[in-house]
Design a protein around this motif. Structure first.
Motif, PDB file in Angstrom:
ATOM      1  N   ILE A 220      -9.964   5.412   1.888  1.00  0.00           N
ATOM      2  CA  ILE A 220      -9.948   5.935   3.258  1.00  0.00           C
ATOM      3  C   ILE A 220     -11.158   5.424   4.034  1.00  0.00           C
ATOM      4  CG2 ILE A 220     -10.181   8.038   4.657  1.00  0.00           C
ATOM      5  CD1 ILE A 220      -8.489   9.471   2.511  1.00  0.00           C
ATOM      6  N   ILE A 221     -12.336   5.493   3.412  1.00  0.00           N
ATOM      7  CA  ILE A 221     -13.569   5.025   4.063  1.00  0.00           C
ATOM      8  C   ILE A 221     -13.514   3.524   4.317  1.00  0.00           C
ATOM      9  CG2 ILE A 221     -16.072   4.823   3.820  1.00  0.00           C
ATOM     10  CD1 ILE A 221     -15.938   7.343   2.024  1.00  0.00           C
TER      11      ILE A 221
ATOM     12  N   MET B  42      -8.196   2.292  -9.386  1.00  0.00           N
ATOM     13  CA  MET B  42      -6.798   2.410  -9.011  1.00  0.00           C
ATOM     14  C   MET B  42      -5.906   1.944 -10.161  1.00  0.00           C
ATOM     15  SD  MET B  42      -5.047   1.123  -5.502  1.00  0.00           S
ATOM     16  CE  MET B  42      -3.548   1.914  -4.931  1.00  0.00           C
ATOM     17  N   ILE B  43      -6.334   0.865 -10.828  1.00  0.00           N
ATOM     18  CA  ILE B  43      -5.600   0.386 -11.996  1.00  0.00           C
ATOM     19  C   ILE B  43      -5.510   1.479 -13.052  1.00  0.00           C
ATOM     20  CG2 ILE B  43      -5.707  -1.225 -13.948  1.00  0.00           C
ATOM     21  CD1 ILE B  43      -6.863  -3.299 -11.999  1.00  0.00           C
TER      22      ILE B  43
ATOM     23  N   MET C  40      -3.067   1.973   9.524  1.00  0.00           N
ATOM     24  CA  MET C  40      -1.951   2.504   8.744  1.00  0.00           C
ATOM     25  C   MET C  40      -2.381   2.761   7.297  1.00  0.00           C
ATOM     26  SD  MET C  40       1.142   0.067  10.162  1.00  0.00           S
ATOM     27  CE  MET C  40       2.184   0.521   8.773  1.00  0.00           C
ATOM     28  N   PHE C  41      -3.190   1.844   6.755  1.00  0.00           N
ATOM     29  CA  PHE C  41      -3.686   2.025   5.391  1.00  0.00           C
ATOM     30  C   PHE C  41      -4.479   3.323   5.267  1.00  0.00           C
ATOM     31  CE2 PHE C  41      -3.906  -2.728   4.003  1.00  0.00           C
ATOM     32  CZ  PHE C  41      -2.524  -2.773   3.961  1.00  0.00           C
ATOM     33  N   THR C  42      -5.253   3.652   6.320  1.00  0.00           N
ATOM     34  CA  THR C  42      -6.034   4.889   6.308  1.00  0.00           C
ATOM     35  C   THR C  42      -5.123   6.096   6.173  1.00  0.00           C
ATOM     36  OG1 THR C  42      -7.683   3.839   7.755  1.00  0.00           O
ATOM     37  CG2 THR C  42      -7.781   6.234   7.526  1.00  0.00           C
ATOM     38  N   VAL C  43      -4.060   6.093   6.955  1.00  0.00           N
ATOM     39  CA  VAL C  43      -3.096   7.201   6.897  1.00  0.00           C
ATOM     40  C   VAL C  43      -2.395   7.230   5.543  1.00  0.00           C
ATOM     41  CG1 VAL C  43      -1.003   8.163   7.924  1.00  0.00           C
ATOM     42  CG2 VAL C  43      -2.746   7.123   9.390  1.00  0.00           C
ATOM     43  N   ILE C  44      -1.993   6.048   5.052  1.00  0.00           N
ATOM     44  CA  ILE C  44      -1.312   5.976   3.761  1.00  0.00           C
ATOM     45  C   ILE C  44      -2.241   6.396   2.631  1.00  0.00           C
ATOM     46  CG2 ILE C  44      -0.224   4.419   2.098  1.00  0.00           C
ATOM     47  CD1 ILE C  44       0.793   2.779   4.493  1.00  0.00           C
ATOM     48  N   ALA C  45      -3.532   6.029   2.730  1.00  0.00           N
ATOM     49  CA  ALA C  45      -4.496   6.430   1.704  1.00  0.00           C
ATOM     50  C   ALA C  45      -4.631   7.949   1.652  1.00  0.00           C
ATOM     51  CB  ALA C  45      -5.851   5.783   1.979  1.00  0.00           C
ATOM     52  N   ALA C  46      -4.616   8.592   2.813  1.00  0.00           N
ATOM     53  CA  ALA C  46      -4.655  10.057   2.843  1.00  0.00           C
ATOM     54  C   ALA C  46      -3.405  10.632   2.171  1.00  0.00           C
ATOM     55  CB  ALA C  46      -4.764  10.558   4.280  1.00  0.00           C
TER      56      ALA C  46
ATOM     57  N   VAL D 190       0.826  -1.207   0.000  1.00  0.00           N
ATOM     58  CA  VAL D 190       0.000   0.000   0.000  1.00  0.00           C
ATOM     59  C   VAL D 190       0.863   1.262   0.000  1.00  0.00           C
ATOM     60  CG1 VAL D 190      -1.702   1.324   1.314  1.00  0.00           C
ATOM     61  CG2 VAL D 190      -1.994  -1.130   1.019  1.00  0.00           C
ATOM     62  N   TRP D 191       1.964   1.236   0.732  1.00  0.00           N
ATOM     63  CA  TRP D 191       2.865   2.394   0.731  1.00  0.00           C
ATOM     64  C   TRP D 191       3.412   2.638  -0.677  1.00  0.00           C
ATOM     65  CZ3 TRP D 191       4.038   6.698   2.918  1.00  0.00           C
ATOM     66  CH2 TRP D 191       5.256   7.315   2.654  1.00  0.00           C
TER      67      TRP D 191
END
Length: 222
Positions: A174-175, A162-163, A198-204, A34-35
């Motif tokens: 994020i949601i 995303m693709i 962490m994914f939420t933060v990375i998505a932001a 995800v990062w």
């Protein structure tokens, strides 16, 4: 090797919480994938394939069946995304000769959200009946079928965008990640709950980074 995929195969224990090999390596591969996605890095796709294989076995063993089926979809789309990002059509390439970031538009975004909610209702109803229809494969009822289905449906829809490198996909991620953080916490897989936080933060960060990249394009590339 078969024991590696069992959730009771413990790697280590911290403060009374038993960490399986499956959960730990799923956490590590998911965080890295995800990062790299947020950085628009092509290696997010192959590392993502490792994550979805591990997650498939994990979700089955904790009765999150829609999430389990979602990993099959993710396996295919990770392969497709890998190919799509490295094979942009003429006029779609960025500075690195990869697919460039773009917007889907407000009406498409609203339509996606409404379609996702409708799909959640349908899949949630189906998931709640799996233990009745296929007791040999699903002896225990689906846990949180509607919340799990929301994660599944919205993840499927968002992955397609995303693709295509559409900026708005990060808003939906994020949601989804907020819902998943809570769901995995309730189910007791704490490291995955932390992972999705962490994914939420990375998505932001991904939303900001992709928007910044879009703004950085030369006028002729917009």
């Amino acid at each position: 090797m078969q024991d590696f995929f069992r959730i009771d195969n413990i790697l280590f224990e911290v403060l009374g919480y038993k960490m399986s090999h499956l959960e730990f390596y799923g956490f590590v591969s998911g965080a890295i994938a995800v990062w790299l996605s947020a950085k628009a890095n092509i290696w997010s796709w192959p590392i993502g394939i490792v994550n979805v294989v591990l997650s498939f076995f994990l979700y089955y063993q904790i009765q999150l069946y829609p999430d389990m089926f979602l990993q099959i979809f993710f396996f295919v789309t990770n392969a497709l995304g890998w190919w799509r990002w490295t094979h942009p059509r003429p006029g779609e390439e960025d500075r690195n000769k990869e697919l460039r970031v773009s917007f889907m538009g407000i009406y498409t975004f609203i339509g996606i959200c409404l379609s996702g909610l409708a799909g959640t209702a349908v899949l949630g109803a189906l998931a709640s009946q799996l233990h009745h229809w296929f007791p040999a494969f699903f002896p225990i009822p689906s846990a949180f079928p509607y919340a799990d289905s929301f994660i599944t449906v919205m993840s499927i829809i968002t992955t397609f965008f995303m693709i295509k490198k559409k900026v708005e996909c990060w808003i939906i991620w994020i949601i989804v990640d907020i819902v998943a953080t809570y769901l995995y916490y309730v189910k007791g897989i704490m490291l995955y709950s932390v992972l999705y936080f962490m994914f939420t933060v990375i998505a932001a960060f991904g939303l900001w980074h992709w928007w910044k990249e879009y703004r950085a394009y030369q006028p002729q590339c917009i």
